[in-house]
Design a protein around this motif. Structure first.
Motif, PDB file in Angstrom:
ATOM      1  N   LYS A  26       7.077  -0.901   6.762  1.00 45.82           N
ATOM      2  CA  LYS A  26       6.917  -1.730   5.458  1.00 45.82           C
ATOM      3  C   LYS A  26       6.604  -3.299   5.868  1.00 45.82           C
ATOM      4  CE  LYS A  26       8.873  -1.776   0.987  1.00 45.82           C
ATOM      5  NZ  LYS A  26       9.852  -1.461  -0.224  1.00 45.82           N
ATOM      6  N   LYS A  27       6.983  -3.459   6.844  1.00 44.50           N
ATOM      7  CA  LYS A  27       6.834  -4.883   7.400  1.00 44.50           C
ATOM      8  C   LYS A  27       5.315  -5.268   7.486  1.00 44.50           C
ATOM      9  CE  LYS A  27       8.810  -5.093  11.248  1.00 44.50           C
ATOM     10  NZ  LYS A  27       9.259  -5.655  12.476  1.00 44.50           N
ATOM     11  N   TYR A  28       4.436  -4.175   7.575  1.00 43.44           N
ATOM     12  CA  TYR A  28       3.024  -4.291   7.528  1.00 43.44           C
ATOM     13  C   TYR A  28       2.316  -4.084   6.321  1.00 43.44           C
ATOM     14  CZ  TYR A  28       3.839  -4.187  12.669  1.00 43.44           C
ATOM     15  OH  TYR A  28       4.154  -4.204  13.812  1.00 43.44           O
ATOM     16  N   GLY A  29       3.372  -3.860   5.315  1.00 43.72           N
ATOM     17  CA  GLY A  29       2.810  -3.674   3.930  1.00 43.72           C
ATOM     18  C   GLY A  29       2.398  -2.455   3.277  1.00 43.72           C
ATOM     19  N   ILE A  30       3.028  -1.440   3.854  1.00 46.87           N
ATOM     20  CA  ILE A  30       2.683   0.099   3.917  1.00 46.87           C
ATOM     21  C   ILE A  30       4.184   0.619   3.567  1.00 46.87           C
ATOM     22  CG2 ILE A  30       1.701   2.145   4.531  1.00 46.87           C
ATOM     23  CD1 ILE A  30      -0.104   0.151   6.397  1.00 46.87           C
ATOM     24  N   GLU A  31       4.217   1.556   2.409  1.00 47.96           N
ATOM     25  CA  GLU A  31       5.256   2.425   2.179  1.00 47.96           C
ATOM     26  C   GLU A  31       5.081   3.833   2.231  1.00 47.96           C
ATOM     27  OE1 GLU A  31       9.223   2.388  -1.058  1.00 47.96           O
ATOM     28  OE2 GLU A  31       7.374   0.859  -1.213  1.00 47.96           O
ATOM     29  N   LEU A  82       0.825  -1.278   0.167  1.00 46.58           N
ATOM     30  CA  LEU A  82      -0.151   0.169  -0.025  1.00 46.58           C
ATOM     31  C   LEU A  82       0.870   1.052  -0.160  1.00 46.58           C
ATOM     32  CD1 LEU A  82      -2.709   1.383   0.160  1.00 46.58           C
ATOM     33  CD2 LEU A  82      -2.436   1.120   2.616  1.00 46.58           C
ATOM     34  N   LEU A  83       0.831   2.038  -1.139  1.00 46.92           N
ATOM     35  CA  LEU A  83       1.657   3.150  -1.055  1.00 46.92           C
ATOM     36  C   LEU A  83       0.835   4.393  -0.490  1.00 46.92           C
ATOM     37  CD1 LEU A  83       2.902   2.807  -4.999  1.00 46.92           C
ATOM     38  CD2 LEU A  83       3.965   2.243  -2.650  1.00 46.92           C
ATOM     39  N   MET A  84       1.352   4.793   0.762  1.00 42.18           N
ATOM     40  CA  MET A  84       0.948   6.027   1.313  1.00 42.18           C
ATOM     41  C   MET A  84       1.984   6.909   1.423  1.00 42.18           C
ATOM     42  SD  MET A  84      -2.319   5.286   1.708  1.00 42.18           S
ATOM     43  CE  MET A  84      -2.744   6.459   3.294  1.00 42.18           C
ATOM     44  N   MET A  85       2.510   7.396   0.075  1.00 45.50           N
ATOM     45  CA  MET A  85       3.487   8.254  -0.238  1.00 45.50           C
ATOM     46  C   MET A  85       2.761   9.707  -0.931  1.00 45.50           C
ATOM     47  SD  MET A  85       5.720   5.334  -1.922  1.00 45.50           S
ATOM     48  CE  MET A  85       7.134   6.287  -2.307  1.00 45.50           C
ATOM     49  N   MET A 103      -3.471  11.061  -0.817  1.00 46.56           N
ATOM     50  CA  MET A 103      -3.997  11.611  -2.015  1.00 46.56           C
ATOM     51  C   MET A 103      -4.442  10.497  -3.138  1.00 46.56           C
ATOM     52  SD  MET A 103      -0.311  12.367  -4.136  1.00 46.56           S
ATOM     53  CE  MET A 103       0.126  13.885  -2.729  1.00 46.56           C
ATOM     54  N   GLY A 104      -5.368  10.953  -3.850  1.00 43.37           N
ATOM     55  CA  GLY A 104      -5.919   9.820  -4.890  1.00 43.37           C
ATOM     56  C   GLY A 104      -7.050   9.254  -4.334  1.00 43.37           C
ATOM     57  N   ALA A 105      -6.982   7.840  -4.547  1.00 40.80           N
ATOM     58  CA  ALA A 105      -8.261   6.999  -4.337  1.00 40.80           C
ATOM     59  C   ALA A 105      -8.011   6.508  -2.996  1.00 40.80           C
ATOM     60  CB  ALA A 105      -8.084   5.954  -5.392  1.00 40.80           C
ATOM     61  N   THR A 106      -7.212   6.995  -1.969  1.00 38.97           N
ATOM     62  CA  THR A 106      -7.255   6.358  -0.593  1.00 38.97           C
ATOM     63  C   THR A 106      -8.358   7.124   0.284  1.00 38.97           C
ATOM     64  OG1 THR A 106      -5.643   7.844  -0.105  1.00 38.97           O
ATOM     65  CG2 THR A 106      -4.850   5.887  -0.813  1.00 38.97           C
ATOM     66  N   GLY A 107      -8.772   6.211   1.191  1.00 35.46           N
ATOM     67  CA  GLY A 107      -9.694   6.894   2.140  1.00 35.46           C
ATOM     68  C   GLY A 107      -9.470   6.370   3.366  1.00 35.46           C
ATOM     69  N   ILE A 108     -10.601   6.069   4.198  1.00 31.95           N
ATOM     70  CA  ILE A 108     -10.510   5.911   5.819  1.00 31.95           C
ATOM     71  C   ILE A 108      -9.674   4.579   5.870  1.00 31.95           C
ATOM     72  CG2 ILE A 108     -11.954   5.118   7.504  1.00 31.95           C
ATOM     73  CD1 ILE A 108     -13.869   7.100   6.778  1.00 31.95           C
ATOM     74  N   PRO A 109      -9.915   3.383   5.288  1.00 31.62           N
ATOM     75  CA  PRO A 109      -9.390   2.101   5.573  1.00 31.62           C
ATOM     76  C   PRO A 109      -7.770   2.241   5.566  1.00 31.62           C
ATOM     77  CG  PRO A 109     -10.973   1.756   4.142  1.00 31.62           C
ATOM     78  CD  PRO A 109     -10.965   3.243   4.120  1.00 31.62           C
ATOM     79  N   GLU A 110      -7.222   3.118   4.362  1.00 32.02           N
ATOM     80  CA  GLU A 110      -5.932   3.166   4.075  1.00 32.02           C
ATOM     81  C   GLU A 110      -5.278   4.122   5.182  1.00 32.02           C
ATOM     82  OE1 GLU A 110      -7.863   2.064   0.678  1.00 32.02           O
ATOM     83  OE2 GLU A 110      -8.106   3.430   1.782  1.00 32.02           O
ATOM     84  N   VAL A 111      -5.968   5.260   5.287  1.00 35.92           N
ATOM     85  CA  VAL A 111      -5.402   6.135   6.410  1.00 35.92           C
ATOM     86  C   VAL A 111      -5.346   5.419   7.868  1.00 35.92           C
ATOM     87  CG1 VAL A 111      -5.861   8.278   7.706  1.00 35.92           C
ATOM     88  CG2 VAL A 111      -6.139   8.243   5.318  1.00 35.92           C
ATOM     89  N   LEU A 112      -6.437   4.813   8.284  1.00 39.04           N
ATOM     90  CA  LEU A 112      -6.281   4.107   9.504  1.00 39.04           C
ATOM     91  C   LEU A 112      -5.224   3.147   9.418  1.00 39.04           C
ATOM     92  CD1 LEU A 112      -9.945   3.802  10.674  1.00 39.04           C
ATOM     93  CD2 LEU A 112      -8.292   5.415  11.178  1.00 39.04           C
ATOM     94  N   VAL A 121       0.507   6.994  -6.199  1.00 43.33           N
ATOM     95  CA  VAL A 121      -0.524   6.261  -5.263  1.00 43.33           C
ATOM     96  C   VAL A 121      -1.039   5.193  -5.920  1.00 43.33           C
ATOM     97  CG1 VAL A 121      -0.620   8.865  -4.454  1.00 43.33           C
ATOM     98  CG2 VAL A 121      -2.178   7.991  -6.367  1.00 43.33           C
ATOM     99  N   PRO A 122      -1.871   4.403  -4.918  1.00 43.53           N
ATOM    100  CA  PRO A 122      -2.569   3.241  -5.482  1.00 43.53           C
ATOM    101  C   PRO A 122      -3.532   3.635  -6.542  1.00 43.53           C
ATOM    102  CG  PRO A 122      -2.619   3.445  -3.014  1.00 43.53           C
ATOM    103  CD  PRO A 122      -1.954   4.659  -3.491  1.00 43.53           C
ATOM    104  N   MET A 123      -3.516   2.820  -7.425  1.00 40.82           N
ATOM    105  CA  MET A 123      -4.563   3.048  -8.677  1.00 40.82           C
ATOM    106  C   MET A 123      -5.780   2.256  -8.561  1.00 40.82           C
ATOM    107  SD  MET A 123      -1.881   3.297 -11.973  1.00 40.82           S
ATOM    108  CE  MET A 123      -1.296   1.770 -11.650  1.00 40.82           C
ATOM    109  N   PRO A 124      -7.064   2.709  -8.810  1.00 41.56           N
ATOM    110  CA  PRO A 124      -8.230   1.871  -8.682  1.00 41.56           C
ATOM    111  C   PRO A 124      -8.041   0.899  -9.753  1.00 41.56           C
ATOM    112  CG  PRO A 124      -8.886   4.291  -8.633  1.00 41.56           C
ATOM    113  CD  PRO A 124      -7.218   4.153  -8.975  1.00 41.56           C
TER     114      PRO A 124
END
Length: 376
Positions: A313-318, A6-9, A336-345, A13-16
């Motif tokens: 990153k061990k949790y699958g997030i960069e 999951l790219l939180m950079m 930014m982009g298509a991210t929302g509540i699940p990704e932010v939390l 960003v993640p693409m739909p």
């Protein structure tokens, strides 16, 4: 999707999935009607995101290509002032040094308010063009595009605005603010693949078109071709169709709703940082505010950047670290982009867990603080 990072950079960003699938198609004749319709759609959908009535020229090249095209086409032979409080402001200054008759850097420390009084003095003395990064993600500060535009109009100077990380994630009103040239990149708030950029230019900009221009980045050639729903050179066709799909998703969500979502996500990350007892990197004032699409957080003593981001990153997030002289001093979370509540939390929870693992005693739950904000 489970095994994907999951790219939180601050981009890419993640693409739909719809955007990804738009690229999975057979090649077409890029001089045919189908591609022309794609380009026409992009022009129509991007205009409100830019806040402009000017036509949009899409370039097969990253945001830096659009930055260089803007300066090379409209600032050649001019006295240019570059406002710099981060890495990308520096980039516009370096480009200006190549093409302008005279390029001057009006600089403050990364993430601190720009010297607007010095800029006005330079404009009084004959500066002819100004470059500004609206949303400087290297420091997570939003710069005063409206105020800079006001100064440029007052002194009849061209205003070149980088909206690469604000367009489609924050309010951008290029025409109202007096931005003569505005650019965006595809892999940021649009949530499209990297490799495309887009430029809008005002009539005033076209009146200042340089006689000698780059061959591939000749915006006059793009304008001429755009009138026929074409590009002057072979386009990266799959990326254009993916970008169109990303813009369709933005239309479906509604631009105002999308901007509100971005604002809400950034506020949630800032709330988490406050709960942990960490300081935000940038400094704000009446003109400069926190970024709507990225947050830069200063490391506490004893936390090493590679250890922390590696633990996240061990949790699958960069997430991103600092750049250049602030490398190792800050970390940056993009929202930014298509991210929302699940990704932010998810990213807040992972960052909090990493801080605890590395021995930092958080003051209170950042996850709870973020969840309290995330009431879209």
């Amino acid at each position: 999707m489970q095994d994907e990072t999951l790219l939180m950079m601050p981009g890419p960003v993640p693409m739909p999935q719809r955007v990804r699938m738009a690229m999975a198609r057979q090649a077409i004749n890029h001089r045919g009607a189908e591609f022309g319709e794609c380009l026409k759609d992009l022009n129509r959908m991007l205009k409100p995101m830019f806040g402009t009535e000017n036509d949009i020229m899409v370039i097969s090249g990253s945001g830096t290509a659009a930055m260089e095209a803007s300066v090379a086409n409209f600032c050649a032979g001019k006295k240019v002032a570059s406002l710099v409080n981060g890495k990308f402001g520096e980039r516009l200054f370096k480009i200006s040094e190549i093409y302008a008759e005279e390029a001057t850097e009006f600089k403050s420390e990364w993430g601190t308010p720009l010297p607007l009084e010095e800029l006005e003095k330079a404009l009084e003395e004959g500066t002819e063009a100004v470059t500004l990064v609206h949303n400087e993600t290297s420091a997570a500060i939003k710069n005063p595009a409206e105020e800079v535009g006001r100064l440029c109009r007052k002194y009849d100077a061209l205003f070149i605005m980088d909206g690469i990380t604000s367009i489609a994630g924050d309010e951008v009103l290029a025409d109202r603010w007096g931005a003569d040239v505005t650019v965006v990149g595809s892999q940021k708030c649009l949530a499209a693949p990297a490799g495309l950029s887009a430029v809008s230019a005002s009539e005033k900009a076209w009146e200042n078109l340089a006689e000698k221009r780059p061959f591939y980045l000749d915006l006059a050639a793009y304008k001429k071709s755009a009138a026929k729903d074409q590009t002057p050179f072979t386009p990266a066709v799959p990326l254009f169709f993916a970008m169109r799909e990303a813009c369709r998703i933005i239309e479906e969500e509604g631009l105002e709703n999308r901007i509100a979502r971005h604002k809400n996500m950034a506020e949630a990350v800032r709330a988490a940082a406050g709960a942990w007892g960490l300081e935000l990197f940038c400094q704000t004032d009446k003109f400069h505010t926190y970024s709507n699409t990225a947050t830069a957080i200063s490391y506490p003593d004893g936390i090493i950047d590679s250890d922390f981001r590696g633990a996240v990153k061990k949790y699958g997030i960069e997430i991103s670290g600092g750049q250049d002289h602030v490398k190792g001093k800050i970390f940056r979370i993009g929202t930014m982009g298509a991210t929302g509540i699940p990704e932010v939390l998810s990213v807040v929870s992972a960052a909090e867990k990493a801080l605890r693992e590395l021995g930092f005693k958080v003051e209170s739950s950042g996850t709870e603080a973020a969840a309290d904000v995330l009431k879209i």
